[in-house]
Design a protein around this motif. Structure first.
Motif, PDB file in Angstrom:
ATOM      1  N   HIS A 198       8.233 -10.080 -17.740  1.00  0.00           N
ATOM      2  CA  HIS A 198       8.686  -8.652 -17.655  1.00  0.00           C
ATOM      3  C   HIS A 198      10.029  -8.558 -17.564  1.00  0.00           C
ATOM      4  O   HIS A 198      10.717  -7.578 -18.096  1.00  0.00           O
ATOM      5  CB  HIS A 198       7.981  -7.886 -16.577  1.00  0.00           C
ATOM      6  N   LYS A 199      10.703  -9.594 -16.714  1.00  0.00           N
ATOM      7  CA  LYS A 199      12.202  -9.290 -16.427  1.00  0.00           C
ATOM      8  C   LYS A 199      12.906  -9.744 -17.660  1.00  0.00           C
ATOM      9  O   LYS A 199      13.875  -9.313 -18.088  1.00  0.00           O
ATOM     10  CB  LYS A 199      12.424 -10.422 -15.335  1.00  0.00           C
ATOM     11  N   GLN A 200      12.276 -10.876 -18.404  1.00  0.00           N
ATOM     12  CA  GLN A 200      13.071 -11.165 -19.779  1.00  0.00           C
ATOM     13  C   GLN A 200      12.791 -10.060 -20.820  1.00  0.00           C
ATOM     14  O   GLN A 200      13.709  -9.839 -21.584  1.00  0.00           O
ATOM     15  CB  GLN A 200      12.170 -12.403 -20.161  1.00  0.00           C
ATOM     16  N   ALA A 201      11.617  -9.558 -21.000  1.00  0.00           N
ATOM     17  CA  ALA A 201      11.665  -8.493 -21.754  1.00  0.00           C
ATOM     18  C   ALA A 201      12.581  -7.217 -21.290  1.00  0.00           C
ATOM     19  O   ALA A 201      13.210  -6.368 -22.360  1.00  0.00           O
ATOM     20  CB  ALA A 201      10.109  -7.834 -21.664  1.00  0.00           C
ATOM     21  N   TYR A 202      12.450  -6.752 -20.096  1.00  0.00           N
ATOM     22  CA  TYR A 202      13.374  -5.803 -19.495  1.00  0.00           C
ATOM     23  C   TYR A 202      14.920  -5.983 -20.082  1.00  0.00           C
ATOM     24  O   TYR A 202      15.678  -5.324 -20.744  1.00  0.00           O
ATOM     25  CB  TYR A 202      13.413  -5.408 -18.224  1.00  0.00           C
ATOM     26  N   GLU A 219       0.762 -14.691 -11.742  1.00  0.00           N
ATOM     27  CA  GLU A 219       1.549 -13.588 -11.281  1.00  0.00           C
ATOM     28  C   GLU A 219       3.226 -14.017 -11.485  1.00  0.00           C
ATOM     29  O   GLU A 219       4.024 -12.903 -12.058  1.00  0.00           O
ATOM     30  CB  GLU A 219       1.533 -12.980 -10.106  1.00  0.00           C
ATOM     31  N   GLU A 244       4.116 -13.774 -15.033  1.00  0.00           N
ATOM     32  CA  GLU A 244       4.181 -12.384 -15.695  1.00  0.00           C
ATOM     33  C   GLU A 244       5.273 -11.757 -15.167  1.00  0.00           C
ATOM     34  O   GLU A 244       5.870 -10.938 -16.049  1.00  0.00           O
ATOM     35  CB  GLU A 244       2.708 -11.725 -15.375  1.00  0.00           C
ATOM     36  N   THR A 245       5.760 -11.850 -14.105  1.00  0.00           N
ATOM     37  CA  THR A 245       6.760 -11.336 -13.463  1.00  0.00           C
ATOM     38  C   THR A 245       8.012 -11.741 -14.353  1.00  0.00           C
ATOM     39  O   THR A 245       8.933 -10.944 -14.683  1.00  0.00           O
ATOM     40  CB  THR A 245       7.152 -11.528 -11.909  1.00  0.00           C
TER      41      THR A 245
END
Length: 542
Positions: A530-534, A523, A526-527
């Protein structure tokens, strides 16, 4: 004998002290003669008011030159004397050292048998007698066993890994490389130049020349160290065009290598009875028989298979698989024993061992989820001996392929998973179920304990029986034996001790330390992604 050793140590100590004093004396004399001589009351030539001519300075220089030549000659004479004394002391030290070396049986010793003191030879041979070389040592439990490590020309297979070492690796440390090279060379020396008392017949090559073994004929070796006695080496050699193996046992009693044994082993007629207890799991049995057909029927051809099946469900499927193998490969050397009762591994192996009625035979206790090679079967034959040795190889247990190969759509075939890597599996050093032993030894020791019910425990009890007896237990990791991953179920009916062992085995079996860590922190990972992608998307929009 300890008193003689103390006298030798005292003499060596005083000789070294004498050498140090002589070297100090030479240095002191040199410094005295090289230091400039000064006289506080003497006046220096050339001072104003004093008139010295050219002749005065020439005479002064000549006088000083003669003085230093005299001193130099004296020093050379003293140095020559000191060198002679130093050489005499070195010869005495060499003589003392030679007295410590091994005589007749010491490999690499340059003297003859008479030069070695009898008390030193007696001590070295006593180390062999004390070590677990010719007879097994009685041990209180499995924790007292000193396991072997196995090696080939290029690799070492080791149990103790830690976080930096690998289950299979090339010996990186120079001392380890030099040790194994020396041992193999010593083994070749023993084979190629046998003593009169060796159990070895002279053989000739195809053209009548003397048969000479080299390092390419080295098959495998095992070694272990008893810290208070020495290191034992078991070496096996074989020519590609010969059927016999050459077995050499060496022992290093914390000194020169000493030959223990040199013998020829013929395993061409050695039949192995592979005994497999089974209940249900017919798909796993079909996979097992595929490996059995490739290795035992097509390659080894000296195998009998005994399957002990528990229950009625799945029995017809097992019969069908065996009949299919029989028709395809014309293989009839198998026995199927059916027991209509609850599965008990120890009971199944006991029944399978007693079902053989053709006298002595080498048995391999195997499970349906084990993958083995033809090389392992030969290791089984070479390391078990009736009335003397039993073989307990350490299996390399593969992790869950769904985790190991999570980056692939489908895990690779089983044959491609058989690699010795940290992330692919581990040496199952807490498992004692796979073993090679002769039927007579198994029956003499009383077989498995029938009081053990359900999962686990029966193999440890048998292992402890051998440890308490006089037989040598060969415990070592072997490269040709794999435990294939399968899902485990720990039943509620197990005793607390059995349930703990089952859960421990289940956890150890799943994945490596790093892969389990990735699962635990999934988790968080994955978090972060997601932050890197955002952040990347925001920067591209901006």
């Amino acid at each position: 004998m300890p008193r003689r050793g103390l006298i030798l140590q005292t003499r060596t100590h005083w000789l070294l002290l004498g050498l140090a004093l002589l070297c100090s004396l030479i240095l002191f004399l040199y410094l005295l003669e090289c230091a400039p001589q000064t006289d506080g009351n003497a006046s220096l030539p050339g001072i104003v008011g004093e008139n010295y001519g050219k002749e005065y300075y020439q005479a002064l220089l000549q006088e000083q030159e003669e003085h230093y030549q005299t001193r130099a000659t004296s020093l050379k004479r003293q140095i020559a004397q000191l060198k002679q004394e130093l050489q005499e002391m070195s010869e005495k030290m060499r003589s003392l050292q030679e007295r410590k070396n091994v005589g007749a049986n010491g490999i690499g010793y340059q003297g003859n048998k008479e030069q070695a003191p009898s008390d030193l030879l007696e001590f070295l041979h006593s180390q062999i007698d004390k070590a677990e070389v010719s007879i097994g040592a009685k041990l209180p439990s499995e924790y007292g066993v000193i396991p072997f490590e196995s090696f080939t020309l290029m690799k070492v297979f080791q149990l103790e890994m830690g976080l930096t070492r690998h289950p299979e690796e090339k010996p990186v440390r120079k001392d380890k490389r030099d040790e194994l090279v020396e041992v193999i060379e010593a083994g070749l020396e023993v084979i190629n130049n046998p003593d009169e008392d060796d159990e070895q017949e002279d053989e000739d090559g195809p053209l009548g020349e003397k048969l000479v073994f080299n390092e390419n004929d080295f098959i495998e070796g095992y070694y272990r160290t008893e810290r208070d006695k020495g290191t034992l080496y078991e070496l096996f050699f074989k020519k590609a065009d010969l059927t016999e193996y050459r077995h050499v046992t060496l022992f290093r009693p914390f000194g020169p290598l000493m030959k223990v044994k040199n013998e020829m082993i013929d395993i061409t007629r050695s039949i192995i009875n592979i005994i497999v207890p089974l209940a249900e799991r017919t798909e796993a049995f079909a996979q097992f028989m595929q490996n059995f057909r490739d290795v035992c029927i097509h390659q080894d051809k000296r195998i009998h298979l005994t399957v002990v099946y528990f229950g009625k469900e799945g029995l017809s499927k097992v019969k069908s698989i065996l009949e299919s193998v029989t028709s395809e490969s014309n293989f009839h050397n198998y026995t199927l024993v059916s027991l209509n009762e609850e599965f008990n591994r120890g009971r199944g192996l006991n029944v399978g061992a007693r079902a053989w009625d053709k006298g002595e035979v080498l048995m391999f206790f195997c499970d349906v989820d084990i993958y083995f090679s033809a090389e392992f079967l030969n290791s089984c034959r070479l390391n078990a001996e009736p009335g003397k040795k039993v073989f307990y190889p350490v299996v390399f247990s593969l992790y869950n392929p769904a985790i190991v190969y999570a980056n692939l759509d489908v895990p690779p075939p089983v044959e491609q998973q058989l690699v010795h890597k940290k992330d692919s599996g581990f040496w199952r050093d807490f498992g004692f179920g796979m073993t090679c032993q002769y039927r007579s030894d198994f029956l003499t020791i009383g077989g498995f304990d029938m009081e053990v019910k359900g999962w686990g425990g029966e193999d440890v009890h048998l292992y402890r029986k051998y440890l308490h007896g006089d037989l040598i237990v060969i415990r070592t990791p072997v490269p040709g034996l794999f435990h294939l991953w399968h899902e485990k179920r720990c039943a509620d009916e197990l005793t607390p001790e059995q349930y703990r062992m089952c859960i421990q085995s289940k956890a150890m079996n799943e994945a490596s330390h790093s892969h389990l860590g990735m699962l635990v922190f999934r988790e968080e990972i994955e978090t972060h992604l997601h932050k890197q992608a955002y952040r990347t998307n925001s920067e591209s929009v901006g």
